[in-house]
Scaffold this active site. Structure first.
Site, short mmCIF file in Angstrom:
data_model
loop_
_atom_site.label_atom_id
_atom_site.label_comp_id
_atom_site.label_asym_id
_atom_site.label_seq_id
_atom_site.Cartn_x
_atom_site.Cartn_y
_atom_site.Cartn_z
N HIS A 186 -6.62 1.45 7.05
CA HIS A 186 -7.25 0.31 7.73
C HIS A 186 -7.62 0.81 9.13
O HIS A 186 -6.83 1.49 9.78
CB HIS A 186 -6.25 -0.84 7.81
CG HIS A 186 -6.82 -2.15 8.25
ND1 HIS A 186 -8.15 -2.48 8.11
CD2 HIS A 186 -6.22 -3.23 8.81
CE1 HIS A 186 -8.34 -3.71 8.56
NE2 HIS A 186 -7.19 -4.18 9.00
N GLN A 246 0.82 -1.21 0.00
CA GLN A 246 0.00 0.00 0.00
C GLN A 246 0.86 1.26 0.00
O GLN A 246 0.60 2.21 -0.74
CB GLN A 246 -0.96 0.01 1.20
CG GLN A 246 -2.15 -0.92 1.06
CD GLN A 246 -3.09 -0.53 -0.07
OE1 GLN A 246 -3.10 0.60 -0.54
NE2 GLN A 246 -3.90 -1.48 -0.50
#
Length: 353
Positions: free
Chosen positions: A124, A41
């Site tokens: 997240h 990511q």
């Protein structure tokens, strides 16, 4: 931003047209985005933002594998490639993209750099939602935001380079500056999102952990393995078992579902396949729904989080992970998969060249 209606539910969505390049520049032009972590990511999001004209620095542990990868990708040591704490000090928006266990470990060192007016960005909700386990409690005078791409960082980057975008969710946990939403959405489009849909930190992490363990990775592999083993036990060859289980699904049917939906795929297959699928899908739903409910409850209770943090914090975690992945790679099913993939026409053509 506009609303879409699905059934009786109204949802807020943000499209690229809502945040064109000039608006992103207006919002982020005076910001320095510090991306902490250069995993899949961190790599994908940072490169996309840089290509979109955002002022980005990358923070990683110096002279490790990620440092060298970032250097090879064009980040300059001492300028745009910095040690973690130095990047955190420089950033006005800090994208906290270390692993979940890494976020817990580094938090005491990051916290002094979260000064008034900065923004702390997650992809997240894990560390915030399970703060009693991670210790991640942001100070009250910073923005806390989330953009969660619905796919691997590899896909985030690939889609961006292809001129496409991956769907992502967004959330604002804390708005200390009055600019949290704009910062969130501008970053969301700058990292390459196709469109953004609204969520909360808690809903994101509950759905994400359930999805990863469920149909995205854990459940789908479990179903594939069960069917493959049944076919092999009844005398079918490895090639036949793999093609009927994985290859046809990923190369033919799943792309059709992605393009047009399950109803279209059902309507465009043989009548025998239609009848069988319509008769059997409820059996699989009824058999697996209790497992999904158990999974969701373990996610919601924090039990999954405890197991993840405990396992990922062990000194021998990487060694154990390599052993588990090696077992998968060396299983007959995935040895068959490697052979089948090598025989795909595009692979065969490249080999001949």
């Amino acid at each position: 931003m506009r609303q879409i209606k699905i059934g009786d539910v109204l949802e807020n969505v943000v499209e690229r047209a809502d945040y064109p390049p000039e608006r992103i520049k207006e919002i982020l032009g005076n910001e320095t985005v510090a991306v902490l972590g250069y995993g899949v990511q961190g790599r994908g999001q940072s490169l996309n933002m840089k290509d979109n004209g955002v002022n980005v620095v990358v923070g990683v542990r110096q002279d490790g594998r990620s440092w060298e990868l970032a250097r090879q990708d064009g980040w300059e040591p001492g300028k745009t490639l910095l040690p973690l704490e130095e990047a955190a000090e420089k950033g006005t928006i800090i994208q906290y993209l270390l692993s979940d266990a890494g976020q817990k470990e580094f938090w005491p060192k990051l916290k002094p750099h979260l000064t008034k007016g900065k923004a702390l960005y997650f992809s997240h909700g894990f560390s915030i939602v399970y703060s009693e386990q991670t210790g991640v409690v942001p100070p009250p005078d910073i923005d806390v935001i989330l953009v969660a791409p619905k796919g691997s960082g590899t896909t985030v980057r690939r889609y961006f380079l292809e001129g496409k975008g991956i769907n992502a969710s967004y959330a604002v946990y804390q708005d200390a500056t009055g600019r949290a939403l704009d910062r969130c959405l501008a970053c969301g489009i700058a990292i390459g999102s196709g469109y953004l849909f609204e969520t909360t930190f808690q809903k994101e992490v509950f759905s994400d952990l359930t999805g990863e363990r469920g149909v995205l990775m854990g459940a789908i592999y479990g179903l594939w393995l069960a069917q493959y083993e049944v076919l092999r036990e009844h005398g079918h060859s490895p090639s036949e078992a793999f093609n009927e289980t994985v290859e046809e699904a990923t190369q033919s049917l799943y792309p059709l579902i992605a393009e047009n939906g399950m109803d279209w795929m059902y309507a465009n297959c043989s009548t025998t396949a239609q009848r069988g699928a319509l008769d059997w899908f409820k059996h699989f739903r009824d058999a697996t729904k209790p497992v999904f409910e158990k999974l969701y409850q373990q996610v919601a209770s924090g039990e999954e989080t405890r197991r993840v943090l405990e396992a990922n914090s062990r000194p021998d975690y990487r060694d154990q992970l390599e052993k588990e992945l090696k077992e998968v790679a060396e299983s007959e099913m995935w040895r068959a998969g490697a052979v089948v993939r090598s025989l795909r026409p595009e692979r065969a053509a490249k080999t001949k060249e």
